[in-house]
Motif scaffolding. Structure first.
Motif, PDB file in Angstrom:
ATOM      1  N   ARG A  53      61.553  58.880  32.485  1.00  0.00           N
ATOM      2  CA  ARG A  53      62.408  57.688  32.506  1.00  0.00           C
ATOM      3  C   ARG A  53      61.645  56.438  32.065  1.00  0.00           C
ATOM      4  O   ARG A  53      62.249  55.487  31.561  1.00  0.00           O
ATOM      5  CB  ARG A  53      63.000  57.468  33.899  1.00  0.00           C
ATOM      6  N   LEU A  83      69.312  59.496  40.976  1.00  0.00           N
ATOM      7  CA  LEU A  83      68.608  58.369  40.381  1.00  0.00           C
ATOM      8  C   LEU A  83      69.135  57.002  40.837  1.00  0.00           C
ATOM      9  O   LEU A  83      68.537  55.978  40.514  1.00  0.00           O
ATOM     10  CB  LEU A  83      68.683  58.457  38.845  1.00  0.00           C
ATOM     11  N   VAL A  98      60.491  63.583  36.169  1.00  0.00           N
ATOM     12  CA  VAL A  98      61.675  62.753  35.925  1.00  0.00           C
ATOM     13  C   VAL A  98      61.293  61.279  35.860  1.00  0.00           C
ATOM     14  O   VAL A  98      61.694  60.549  34.936  1.00  0.00           O
ATOM     15  CB  VAL A  98      62.737  63.003  37.013  1.00  0.00           C
ATOM     16  N   ALA A  99      60.506  60.816  36.828  1.00  0.00           N
ATOM     17  CA  ALA A  99      60.104  59.410  36.862  1.00  0.00           C
ATOM     18  C   ALA A  99      59.280  59.039  35.637  1.00  0.00           C
ATOM     19  O   ALA A  99      59.445  57.955  35.056  1.00  0.00           O
ATOM     20  CB  ALA A  99      59.308  59.123  38.137  1.00  0.00           C
ATOM     21  N   TRP A 108      63.176  69.027  32.515  1.00  0.00           N
ATOM     22  CA  TRP A 108      64.389  68.285  32.850  1.00  0.00           C
ATOM     23  C   TRP A 108      65.343  68.486  31.675  1.00  0.00           C
ATOM     24  O   TRP A 108      65.219  67.833  30.646  1.00  0.00           O
ATOM     25  CB  TRP A 108      64.065  66.818  33.072  1.00  0.00           C
ATOM     26  N   PRO A 146      68.624  65.492  39.342  1.00  0.00           N
ATOM     27  CA  PRO A 146      67.967  64.511  40.209  1.00  0.00           C
ATOM     28  C   PRO A 146      68.916  63.385  40.590  1.00  0.00           C
ATOM     29  O   PRO A 146      69.839  63.048  39.837  1.00  0.00           O
ATOM     30  CB  PRO A 146      66.823  63.982  39.327  1.00  0.00           C
ATOM     31  N   ALA A 190      60.054  65.410  40.689  1.00  0.00           N
ATOM     32  CA  ALA A 190      60.278  63.971  40.719  1.00  0.00           C
ATOM     33  C   ALA A 190      59.324  63.239  39.788  1.00  0.00           C
ATOM     34  O   ALA A 190      59.706  62.273  39.117  1.00  0.00           O
ATOM     35  CB  ALA A 190      60.122  63.454  42.151  1.00  0.00           C
ATOM     36  N   VAL A 250      62.922  58.863  42.831  1.00  0.00           N
ATOM     37  CA  VAL A 250      63.794  59.974  42.457  1.00  0.00           C
ATOM     38  C   VAL A 250      64.141  60.755  43.718  1.00  0.00           C
ATOM     39  O   VAL A 250      63.282  60.949  44.587  1.00  0.00           O
ATOM     40  CB  VAL A 250      63.091  60.928  41.452  1.00  0.00           C
ATOM     41  N   THR A 267      65.747  52.130  40.074  1.00  0.00           N
ATOM     42  CA  THR A 267      64.790  53.149  40.517  1.00  0.00           C
ATOM     43  C   THR A 267      63.795  53.552  39.427  1.00  0.00           C
ATOM     44  O   THR A 267      62.861  54.296  39.708  1.00  0.00           O
ATOM     45  CB  THR A 267      65.519  54.408  41.024  1.00  0.00           C
TER      46      THR A 267
END
Length: 275
Positions: free
Chosen positions: A232, A121, A228-229, A253, A119, A225, A155, A134
Motif C-alpha cells: 500500500r 483496511l 499488505v502494508a 495479495w 485484509p 499484514a 491492517v 491506515t
C-alpha cells in the motif's frame, strides 16, 4: 479426564493443539496460562482447539499465552490445515474461525497454503480509537522533533496489526517498542506490532511482537499484514518472501479477489497428555 494434545509449530511459532470434537473442552484463561507456561506447563505461544462444525471440517479457536482468546492465527491455521488433511486424506481442508472460514491446501511435501481472506483496511476494521488513514497512521515513538519510529501502516487480518518500517530490523527496538505499543490507547483491542525492513521489491525482513505472546519466531498474520502494508505504501509488489526469525513465508495479495495467500511449513513435534 486425561486430555491428549499435539505439540506443533510453524517456523518455530509453537502451539499446543487439542482435539475437542469428540470430548468438549472449555479452558479458562487460567488453564491456558498454565498450559502455555514454559516452566511448569507444556509451553507454547498459542493454544489451539479443534471443535466440530456443521458447515466445514472443523471450528477452530485460538488463545494467546496470556489466556486471551483471539480470532485468528496464521501459523496455527497452517498447522490445523495439515492435521485436517492428514485425517481426511484430501489435499484441501476448510475450517471456521471467529475471523471467518479459511481454506488450506497442500503446496508441497512440507508446505501448506492458507487463504486468509481479504485484509481489513478501514480504521474501523483494525479497530483504531479514531478515524485515520491506515496507510500511515499518526503514531510515533521518541521525541516529537526526532522520532525513532513513525507513521506505521495498519491492517486487520482477522486480528489487529500495526507495521513500522525500519532500516535494519535486527537492531530495531522490537521488545521495548512492541511492549509499549501493544496496549497503546489508539488500539482499543490491543495490537500486534510488526517491524519491517524492505530488502527488495519481493523480499521483507520482519519481526513481530505478538499481542499477548510477546516476541515470537514467526507470525503468520503479521507476515500477511506486513506485505499488505508495504504494498500500500508502494515499497513492494503484491507477492514477496517474508524473512522471519524462524524461516520464510511466501505471501501473495491477489489482485483478482483481494485475498491474501500465506504459504509455509507446518510440522508436528510430539504428542502428550495435558496434566
Amino acid at each position: 479426564m486425561s486430555r491428549p494434545f499435539l505439540k506443533m509449530n510453524g517456523l518455530g511459532n509453537d502451539f499446543v493443539v487439542v482435539e475437542a470434537r469428540s470430548a468438549p473442552f472449555s479452558p479458562s484463561a487460567e488453564d491456558v496460562r498454565a498450559i502455555a507456561n514454559r516452566t511448569n506447563g507444556v509451553g507454547c505461544d498459542q493454544l489451539v482447539l479443534i471443535e466440530g462444525s456443521d458447515t466445514a471440517d472443523a471450528f477452530v479457536r485460538f488463545w494467546n499465552a496470556d489466556g486471551e482468546e483471539i480470532d485468528a492465527c496464521g501459523n496455527g491455521s497452517r498447522c490445523v490445515g495439515l492435521l485436517l488433511m492428514q485425517a481426511s486424506g484430501r489435499d484441501e481442508a476448510t475450517f471456521e474461525t471467529k475471523a471467518g472460514v479459511l481454506t488450506a491446501r497442500r503446496a508441497g511435501p512440507t508446505q501448506i497454503s492458507v487463504d486468509m481472506g481479504a485484509p481489513g483496511l478501514s480504521w474501523t476494521d483494525i479497530p483504531l480509537a479514531e478515524a485515520m488513514d491506515t496507510r500511515g497512521v499518526e503514531l510515533q515513538v521518541g521525541p516529537i522533533d526526532a522520532p525513532l519510529l513513525h507513521t506505521p501502516g495498519c491492517v486487520s487480518m482477522g486480528n489487529p496489526h500495526v507495521v513500522f518500517f525500519v532500516p535494519d530490523v535486527d537492531v530495531a527496538p522490537v521488545r521495548q517498542v512492541g511492549s509499549l505499543i501493544e496496549r497503546h490507547p489508539l488500539f482499543p483491542e490491543g495490537v500486534n506490532v510488526g517491524f519491517a525492513q524492505i530488502k527488495a521489491r519481493d523480499r521483507i525482513r520482519l519481526r513481530v511482537w505478538e499481542r499477548g505472546a510477546g516476541l515470537t519466531k514467526a507470525c503468520g498474520t503479521g507476515a500477511c499484514a506486513a506485505l499488505v502494508a508495504s504494498h500500500r505504501r508502494g515499497f513492494v509488489d503484491r507477492t514477496a518472501t517474508l524473512e522471519l526469525d524462524g524461516g520464510d513465508l511466501h505471501i501473495e495479495w491477489r489482485a483478482s479477489d483481494d485475498h491474501v495467500i500465506m504459504t509455509g511449513p507446518a510440522q508436528i513435534d510430539f504428542t502428550g497428555v495435558l496434566p
